[in-house]
Structure formats: structure tokens, C-alpha cells
Design an enzyme around this catalytic site. Structure first.
Site, PDB file in Angstrom:
ATOM      1  N   GLY A 121       0.831  -1.195   0.000  1.00 38.12           N
ATOM      2  CA  GLY A 121       0.000   0.000   0.000  1.00 38.12           C
ATOM      3  C   GLY A 121       0.863   1.241   0.000  1.00 38.12           C
TER       4      GLY A 121
ATOM      5  N   GLU B  69       4.415 -11.038  -6.100  1.00 34.28           N
ATOM      6  CA  GLU B  69       3.289 -11.206  -7.027  1.00 34.28           C
ATOM      7  C   GLU B  69       3.574 -10.714  -8.435  1.00 34.28           C
ATOM      8  OE1 GLU B  69       2.452  -7.228  -4.894  1.00 34.28           O
ATOM      9  OE2 GLU B  69       3.518  -9.118  -4.550  1.00 34.28           O
TER      10      GLU B  69
ATOM     11  N   LYS C 287      -9.571 -13.609 -16.521  1.00 33.86           N
ATOM     12  CA  LYS C 287      -9.873 -13.993 -17.896  1.00 33.86           C
ATOM     13  C   LYS C 287      -9.376 -15.401 -18.232  1.00 33.86           C
ATOM     14  CE  LYS C 287     -11.386 -11.778 -20.851  1.00 33.86           C
ATOM     15  NZ  LYS C 287     -12.754 -11.645 -21.407  1.00 33.86           N
TER      16      LYS C 287
ATOM     17  N   ASP D   8     -16.813 -13.934 -22.170  1.00 35.39           N
ATOM     18  CA  ASP D   8     -17.362 -13.938 -20.815  1.00 35.39           C
ATOM     19  C   ASP D   8     -18.846 -14.277 -20.798  1.00 35.39           C
ATOM     20  OD1 ASP D   8     -14.801 -13.092 -20.136  1.00 35.39           O
ATOM     21  OD2 ASP D   8     -15.353 -10.985 -20.267  1.00 35.39           O
TER      22      ASP D   8
ATOM     23  N   HIS E 291       8.042  -7.599  -3.753  1.00 33.65           N
ATOM     24  CA  HIS E 291       6.727  -7.981  -4.286  1.00 33.65           C
ATOM     25  C   HIS E 291       6.829  -9.324  -5.020  1.00 33.65           C
ATOM     26  CE1 HIS E 291       4.418  -4.315  -3.439  1.00 33.65           C
ATOM     27  NE2 HIS E 291       5.581  -3.692  -3.578  1.00 33.65           N
TER      28      HIS E 291
ATOM     29  N   CYS F 281       5.435  -5.984   1.660  1.00 32.87           N
ATOM     30  CA  CYS F 281       5.798  -4.566   1.615  1.00 32.87           C
ATOM     31  C   CYS F 281       5.082  -3.804   2.748  1.00 32.87           C
ATOM     32  CB  CYS F 281       5.495  -3.981   0.241  1.00 32.87           C
ATOM     33  SG  CYS F 281       6.417  -2.455  -0.096  1.00 32.87           S
ATOM     34  N   TYR F 282       4.088  -2.952   2.447  1.00 28.88           N
ATOM     35  CA  TYR F 282       3.389  -2.269   3.537  1.00 28.88           C
ATOM     36  C   TYR F 282       2.755  -3.264   4.495  1.00 28.88           C
ATOM     37  CZ  TYR F 282       0.189   0.652   6.167  1.00 28.88           C
ATOM     38  OH  TYR F 282      -0.465   1.284   7.196  1.00 28.88           O
TER      39      TYR F 282
END
Length: 527
Positions: free
Chosen positions: A53, A167, A374, A223, A165, A80-81
Site C-alpha cells: 500500500g 506477485e 480472464k 465472458d 513484491h 511490503c506495507y
């Protein structure tokens, strides 16, 4: 099914954390950091991940770790945060770093632990604060050049924190680290698969709609097609699909949709010709959010009218009007629209099937794909037996060509755009570049490609005559999850051929440009 709860402290990467956990075949849900304990614990999580964040833990009103997280006794990973907030909550000390770390850093593991494997690896840093004194019970697990405590852990309580990070793709081993946390540390079973998604969705759909009749909004895109097939799997002939031809579809798309659902899938399909209604309602409208609002409302009113007509036609059977409407809303739609369940996110744009719906509509929504990315939608579509040409069709916005025809919508301008778009996609198909893939580890092809008609005229020369006509922009991107994207490096000779064909074959266009902007800062669509 085992699950992980992710608390969002305002990170631009929060959705990517969820994406990587799903890649490990573990279900997860993303909540605002201040979500109630009852809401989050209803998931029965096996562990918690605290996102990054933009705040500093000592700022007034800065997000803090909720008490129920630490009281749960479950494993926790702070990123991180999230690491700094965990440190602050447990009595450690966070301070400004003498040298900020942004970009790649070399991480070195210091002690054996179940989360970060031994050795060194590259990671992506993005922080200004660092851990000066870890909480009681924590040890430094890994270090980097500027962070003596780049990762820390309380091995007894299975609490971990990382300054980097895991991710993002810039951390090559990050997905593996998250898998180790959710599977090895938290003990979550990796059973989130297309088959399990279908099974859980079928149960949820049946519970929601019971024996009621259901309408499904089919646009021809991936979708809505997968959502319709999934609901049909759950309730069979209770479902009636409605395809609204708005006049804003791609070339040949209307006929293809009708053939696919009536012939290939055996689903009852009502084909509604609403071209004149949509064109007249959009006449003179140029503001994109107003376009989306008008289209969203007109879609709903069209479905309501179909429901009434269906009841009138079925009066002999004394059937009630359908109460439910199926829509192919997916997770990026929810995030970009800042829907009510994502209240912490800033609204980027309104999707007609999320934030552009009228408040007084007669339907309760059924959105079986609402929390799928997706690629998960495509995997479910394949598992449902949908044809590959439908499952791998490139994304198409619900408002259709209305948000690719910048400025006023007229039948002539839409026809011009449709023709240019068909040339682009036809040439990409011939070159084998209309689908994403990899060659030698490098992204190849396109995840999404389309033409955009600009409300800009420019001077040109054709046949020794001066022209003053519109310009078209070509947009082609590569992406894994549509949350971030990069512009596709298409061959120059291919772009030249596409440009030449558009200028020569499409009346009213004398200039072609190529969009080389990534997401962020831009969105994939122009409106």
C-alpha cells in the site's frame, strides 16, 4: 474448499496477489483491509496475506492489521506495507530507509525456513520504509543490498513478512514463493481447478435461482458465452439466452453468435434486432461514461421487454416472468468499475454490466464469473466443452464498438470502424498473431487487438486530390490477466500492410496510427 483471505491495504498489485494464489490452484478472496471480521472469517481461511500500500504505518489514519487476523492463530504473510503493518502491530519498529529501493534487487536467504528457499534470487522492490527492529519472536530470513531485513519470520507462529513484491513478474520466483506460503505454510489444498469451479458454481447457481426461469445476456464475447454455458449446465431448460443485436458488433459477429448457441450448444436463444433503438439513443452523445450508461440502461430495458413478451407467449402455461438475469461480469470489470464490493478501489471506468445498470431494474443478477480472471474463464469454457474459436475469441467490451468509436456514434462511422477492425484482425489471423503465445520465452502474438476510430480529421493526398478525413488508431496488447498490459511489438511490414489496406479499402479514413502505450498508465480500451 480451502481458501486464503487477502486484505487490500491500497496496493496497485493486490489483484495480482490473488491471481498468483489462484495460479497455485488455491481459492482466495480479496477484501478491503477494514472489512468486518464476520465477512472475512466466513471464508474460513487457512491463512492471511496482507497486501502492500502507499501509506506509512505512522501516518494518521494509516491502515492497520485487524485484530482478528492475529487472534485467529493462522499463518500470515505481509507484503511490503503489509510487512510494515504487521511489524507495527506486533511491537516492532518501522523507519524510513536511508536509500529507497525501487526495481530489481538481489535477495539472499539467511536461515532455513518453509517459505523462502536457500540461495539467492532476483526480486522486485518498491518501498521507502524498512524494518528497523523486528517484533519479538521474529528473525531476519533474507537480506538485500539495502534491506538487512528484506524478509522476516516468526517460525513458531508461521508469520512472515517481505519487503519485495512476489506477485509481480519482475520477481521470477515470486509465484513459487506464494505457492510455498499458501500450500506448505498454510496447508491449503491445491484443488481450485476448472472442474471444481464448475461444481461450486453449479451449486451456487441452483441455490440462487431455484426453479425460476432465467434470462442470459449473450453478447458474443468470451465472458457472456461461458457464463451462459455455465448456467445452462446448472439449470438446463430453465435458461433462455437473449442476444441483442445493437448494431455495435464486429463484422459477421451477430450471425456467428446465433449459429453457435442454437446449433452448437442447443440453448434456446432469442435474437433481438435493436439496432435502430441503440443508434437513436446514442445520437449526439460523445462522453464515454454517458455512452456506457445509456447502453447499460437500454440493455436492461430490452431484457425486461423480452421477459414480458416471453410471459405473454407462455400465458397458456401460466409461467411467471423471469426474475434473474445472467451476465458475464468478470473480476477486472468489478475492479475497474469500483463496484460496491470493491469500495476501496478508485473507479477507472464504468462497465455497462457493473456500474452502469439502472437502480430500478426488474432483475436479480446472476454473475457466476464475477471473481474469475480472464484465463480462468477460458479454462472453465474449455472444461464446459465450448468450441475453441469461441473460448479464445479476443475480448470485446459490453458496449461494443460504441467505446471504440470516439466521438458521436452514427451508422456511417460505426461501419467505417467495423471495416477497419476486420482488416486488422484478418491480417493478424493470417500472420498467426491473433492469439497470445511465447517464442523463446518472449511474448508472441496479441491478447487483444482492435481498431479505434478517432474524432480527428487530417489532410491527406489520394490520387493527386486533397482529402480531409478521419484517422484510425490500431491497438494491440500482450497481457496475462488484463490487469496490466504492454503494447504488442508487431512487425513493421505487417503494420504497413494493415495501414495500406485500411486507407485504400475503407472510405473516409486517410491516416492510421499505432498505440504504443502500456497499461498502466493507459487502459486497454480507449473509452
Amino acid at each position: 474448499m480451502d481458501a486464503i483471505a487477502i486484505l487490500d491495504f491500497g496496493s496497485q498489485y493486490a489483484q495480482l496477489i490473488a491471481r498468483r494464489v489462484r495460479e497455485a490452484h488455491v481459492y482466495c478472496e480479496l477484501y478491503p483491509w477494514h472489512a468486518s471480521a464476520s465477512q472475512v472469517l466466513a471464508l474460513k481461511p487457512k491463512g492471511f496475506i496482507l497486501s502492500g500500500g502507499p501509506a506509512s504505518v505512522y501516518e494518521p489514519g494509516a491502515p492497520q492489521v485487524p485484530g482478528y487476523v492475529l487472534e485467529s492463530g493462522l499463518p500470515v504473510l505481509g507484503i511490503c506495507y503489509g510487512m510494515q503493518a504487521l511489524t507495527h502491530a506486533l511491537g516492532g519498529k518501522v523507519a524510513s530507509s536511508p536509500g529507497r529501493e525501487y526495481g530489481l534487487a538481489q535477495l539472499k536467504t539467511l536461515v532455513d525456513n518453509p517459505f523462502i528457499p536457500p540461495g539467492e534470487q532476483r526480486v522486485w522492490m518498491s518501498h521507502g520504509d524498512r524494518i528497523e527492529t523486528p517484533p519479538k519472536g521474529f528473525i531476519a530470513v533474507a537480506e538485500s543490498g539495502n534491506s538487512p531485513i528484506a524478509a522476516m519470520g516468526d517460525l513458531d507462529r508461521s508469520y512472515f513478512g517481505v519487503q519485495f513484491h512476489p506477485e509481480v513478474r519482475h520477481t521470477p520466483g515470486g509465484a513459487g514463493l506464494l505457492r510455498r506460503f499458501v500450500v506448505d505454510v498454510c496447508g491449503a489444498a491445491p484443488d481450485w481447478t476448472p472442474e471444481s469451479i464448475i461444481s461450486a458454481s453449479v451449486d451456487k447457481i441452483c441455490s440462487q435461482v431455484g426453479q425460476a426461469r432465467v434470462l442470459s445476456a449473450v453478447s458474443g464475447g468470451v465472458d457472456s458465452s461461458v457464463a451462459t454455458a455455465l448456467v445452462h449446465r446448472a439449470i438446463g431448460d430453465q435458461l433462455v439466452a437473449v442476444f441483442v443485436d445493437t448494431g455495435l458488433l464486429r463484422q459477421g459477429e451477430a450471425a456467428q453468435v446465433v449459429a453457435t448457441f442454437r446449433g452448437g450448444q442447443g440453448i434456446e436463444l432469442i435474437n433481438v434486432d435493436a439496432v435502430d433503438q441503440f443508434m437513436s439513443s446514442l445520437r449526439g452523445v460523445t462522453e464515454p461514461e454517458e455512452k456506457r450508461r445509456i447502453i447499460g440502461e437500454l440493455f436492461i430495458r430490452t431484457f425486461e421487454a423480452q421477459a414480458r413478451q416471453w410471459v405473454e407467449a407462455s400465458s397458456s402455461r401460466q409461467e411467471k416472468a423471469p426474475r434473474f438475469l445472467v451476465q458475464g461480469t468478470i473480476y477486472p470489470d468489478v475492479v475497474e468499475s469500483s463496484a460496491p464490493d470493491r469500495s476501496q478501489a478508485a473507479r477507472i471506468k464504468t462497465h455497462h454490466n457493473v456500474g452502469g445498470l439502472p437502480q430500478d431494474m426488474d432483475f436479480e443478477l446472476v454473475e457466476p464469473l464475477r471473481y474469475l480472471f480472464k484465463d480462468e474463464v477460458r479454462a472453465v469454457g474449455e472444461a464446459l466443452g465450448l468450441p475453441a474459436e469461441l473460448v479464445w475469441r479476443q475480448p470485446f467490451p459490453g458496449p461494443g464498438l460504441a467505446v471504440r468509436c470516439l466521438g458521436e456514434i452514427t451508422p456511417e462511422r460505426v461501419a467505417r470502424l467495423r471495416a477497419a477492425d476486420a482488416i486488422l484482425t484478418g491480417e493478424l489471423t493470417a500472420a498467426g498473431l491473433l492469439r497470445m503465445g511465447e517464442q523463446d520465452g518472449v511474448a508472441h502474438g496479441t491478447a487483444q487487438a482492435f481498431a479505434v476510430l478517432l474524432p480527428v480529421r487530417s489532410v491527406g493526398v489520394m490520387g493527386d486530390q486533397r482529402t480531409y478525413q478521419e484517422a484510425v488508431a490500431l491497438r494491440a496488447v500482450t497481457t496475462e490477466d488484463f490487469m496490466t498490459a504492454d503494447w504488442a511489438r508487431l512487425p513493421a511490414d505487417l503494420l504497413a500492410r494493415i495501414s495500406n489496406r485500411i486507407v485504400n479499402e475503407v472510405d473516409g479514413i486517410n491516416r492510421v496510427v499505432y498505440d504504443i502505450t502500456s497499461k498502466p498508465p493507459a487502459t486497454i480500451e480507449w473509452e
